[in-house]
Design an enzyme around this catalytic site. Structure first.
Site, PDB file in Angstrom:
ATOM      1  N   ASP A   7     -10.228  -3.774   1.888  1.00 50.69           N
ATOM      2  CA  ASP A   7      -9.582  -2.755   2.719  1.00 50.69           C
ATOM      3  C   ASP A   7      -9.555  -3.230   4.177  1.00 50.69           C
ATOM      4  OD1 ASP A   7      -8.601  -0.184   3.476  1.00 50.69           O
ATOM      5  OD2 ASP A   7     -10.640   0.432   3.984  1.00 50.69           O
ATOM      6  N   GLU A   9      -8.732  -0.945   7.454  1.00 52.18           N
ATOM      7  CA  GLU A   9      -9.256  -0.012   8.463  1.00 52.18           C
ATOM      8  C   GLU A   9     -10.657   0.486   8.098  1.00 52.18           C
ATOM      9  OE1 GLU A   9      -6.174   2.879   9.874  1.00 52.18           O
ATOM     10  OE2 GLU A   9      -4.927   1.790   8.464  1.00 52.18           O
ATOM     11  N   ARG A  46       2.869  13.239  10.809  1.00 50.86           N
ATOM     12  CA  ARG A  46       2.800  12.263  11.914  1.00 50.86           C
ATOM     13  C   ARG A  46       4.195  12.009  12.491  1.00 50.86           C
ATOM     14  NH1 ARG A  46      -1.414   8.057   8.953  1.00 50.86           N
ATOM     15  NH2 ARG A  46      -3.340   9.064   9.655  1.00 50.86           N
ATOM     16  N   SER A  90      -4.284  -2.396   1.789  1.00 50.65           N
ATOM     17  CA  SER A  90      -4.400  -1.395   2.847  1.00 50.65           C
ATOM     18  C   SER A  90      -3.269  -0.370   2.819  1.00 50.65           C
ATOM     19  CB  SER A  90      -4.404  -2.119   4.197  1.00 50.65           C
ATOM     20  OG  SER A  90      -4.246  -1.214   5.260  1.00 50.65           O
ATOM     21  N   LYS A 133      -3.885  -0.450  -4.525  1.00 48.42           N
ATOM     22  CA  LYS A 133      -5.203  -1.103  -4.447  1.00 48.42           C
ATOM     23  C   LYS A 133      -5.795  -1.296  -5.845  1.00 48.42           C
ATOM     24  CE  LYS A 133      -6.282   0.880   0.071  1.00 48.42           C
ATOM     25  NZ  LYS A 133      -7.391   1.180   0.981  1.00 48.42           N
ATOM     26  N   ASP A 152     -14.351   1.303   2.285  1.00 52.60           N
ATOM     27  CA  ASP A 152     -15.285   2.218   2.968  1.00 52.60           C
ATOM     28  C   ASP A 152     -15.045   3.684   2.629  1.00 52.60           C
ATOM     29  OD1 ASP A 152     -12.814   2.362   4.337  1.00 52.60           O
ATOM     30  OD2 ASP A 152     -13.821   3.138   6.116  1.00 52.60           O
ATOM     31  N   ASN A 155     -10.185   6.609  -0.641  1.00 52.30           N
ATOM     32  CA  ASN A 155      -9.021   5.953  -1.237  1.00 52.30           C
ATOM     33  C   ASN A 155      -9.313   4.520  -1.700  1.00 52.30           C
ATOM     34  OD1 ASN A 155      -9.219   4.908   1.328  1.00 52.30           O
ATOM     35  ND2 ASN A 155      -7.016   4.878   1.721  1.00 52.30           N
TER      36      ASN A 155
END
Lengths: 208, 208
Positions: A7, A9, A46, A90, A133, A152, A155
């Site tokens: 991953d 971020e 967003r 990602s 992923k 982390d 997801n």
């Protein structure tokens, strides 16, 4: 083959949208999947906020140029690329995060792409397949690979489950306690030692 | 996403087994799939010859250290890695070709692995899945990628057919004439121009 899906971020670089939100000082852009669980709704929100505030894609891309990988991330990534086939898996966007990938010495990255309209506004998302992923780890298992997945957050859990070895890196207490089967660590040193240990064990298997 | 699957031998570096055969001066090791079409039989034959001549894996690995990429190959590869997700799809062996990958700045590579026994002799092959070249392009198409495949030989044709754009690079007259649907070229400059042209067309599609 030895394969690592990793991953971006929270593992190699800070959370990108939160960094952007702080720089342009718009609280609503700090929301993540923890606040709006549906990823597509989150992105729609967003895009709506950016339109309302008349913030062009170019402006975000400029800010993103100044985001740096965590200290030690590039060195760690270079090190594992020597012995493993590594792909960054990602939910970021290639046209937004390209300067970061340059700072990481152009690793292979599977992620999404932001659509930009003729007025320079972000208008949509060109997505990688859903669950890419997990799908990549599954595919690599089928290519006779020894697979490691590093992430982390929520997801990442599906890909960690899919891999021969799942590793939580800098995760939350809640995720760690709910997923005791995954190895968890906080530093690149421990992460590298763990990967090297498994690499050695796997390589020994090649000796008949 | 923009994805490029690219063959190694004949495209980025010289044929590795032929180079090894010449260095240790054993004609039988020059045989390729053109002489023994079945890849597994070809490898069995190579292993038999190496055992007969008592040539250890280490000796081959040492010679392989001196094999260099074609002139311009590293620069070309670095250039396409800036805008595309690139994976080298090859029938070579990671433990044999690792020094070459270092010279190419550690790209992601899907290939095989040579098994070495306790006496240091090559004893077998740890294969990537059969048809991994084609399978990877198919998988990338499913990840909503624009795919390009680049190769020079018979074992590349399946992946070239699978890709949105198939490119023959430094191929034979016979293969070129039998496969008129593929773009074909001889230099990295023309290859790069072709990739950039397609990249531009694909990128324009993102603009709604």
């Amino acid at each position: 083959m030895h394969f690592i899906g990793i991953d971006l971020e929270g593992v190699l670089v800070p959370e990108i949208w939160q960094t952007l939100a702080k720089k342009i000082n718009i609280k609503e852009l700090e929301l993540t999947t923890k606040d709006i669980p549906n990823y597509q709704n989150l992105m729609k929100n967003r895009i709506k906020v950016l339109k309302r505030e008349n913030i062009k894609a170019k402006e975000l891309f400029e800010i993103a140029k100044n985001i740096n990988p965590y200290k030690g991330a590039e060195k760690f990534l270079s090190e594992i690329r020597k012995n493993h086939q590594v792909i960054i898996l990602s939910d970021t966007f290639f046209n937004l995060s390209r300067p970061i990938f340059k700072k990481l010495n152009f690793p292979t990255v599977f992620c999404h792409h932001l659509e930009v309209d003729k007025d320079g506004m972000i208008s949509g998302v060109n997505r990688c397949a859903t669950d890419h992923k997990k799908k990549v780890i599954r595919f690599m298992n089928n290519l006779s690979s020894n697979t490691i997945a590093i992430g982390d957050s929520y997801n990442d859990l599906a890909m960690l489950k899919e891999a021969n070895l799942g590793i939580l890196f800098k995760s939350t207490k809640e995720i760690i306690s709910k997923n005791p089967n995954f190895f968890n660590c906080e530093t690149y040193k421990v992460l590298l030692d763990t990967i090297n240990k498994n690499h050695k064990e796997w390589s020994n298997r090649y000796v008949k």
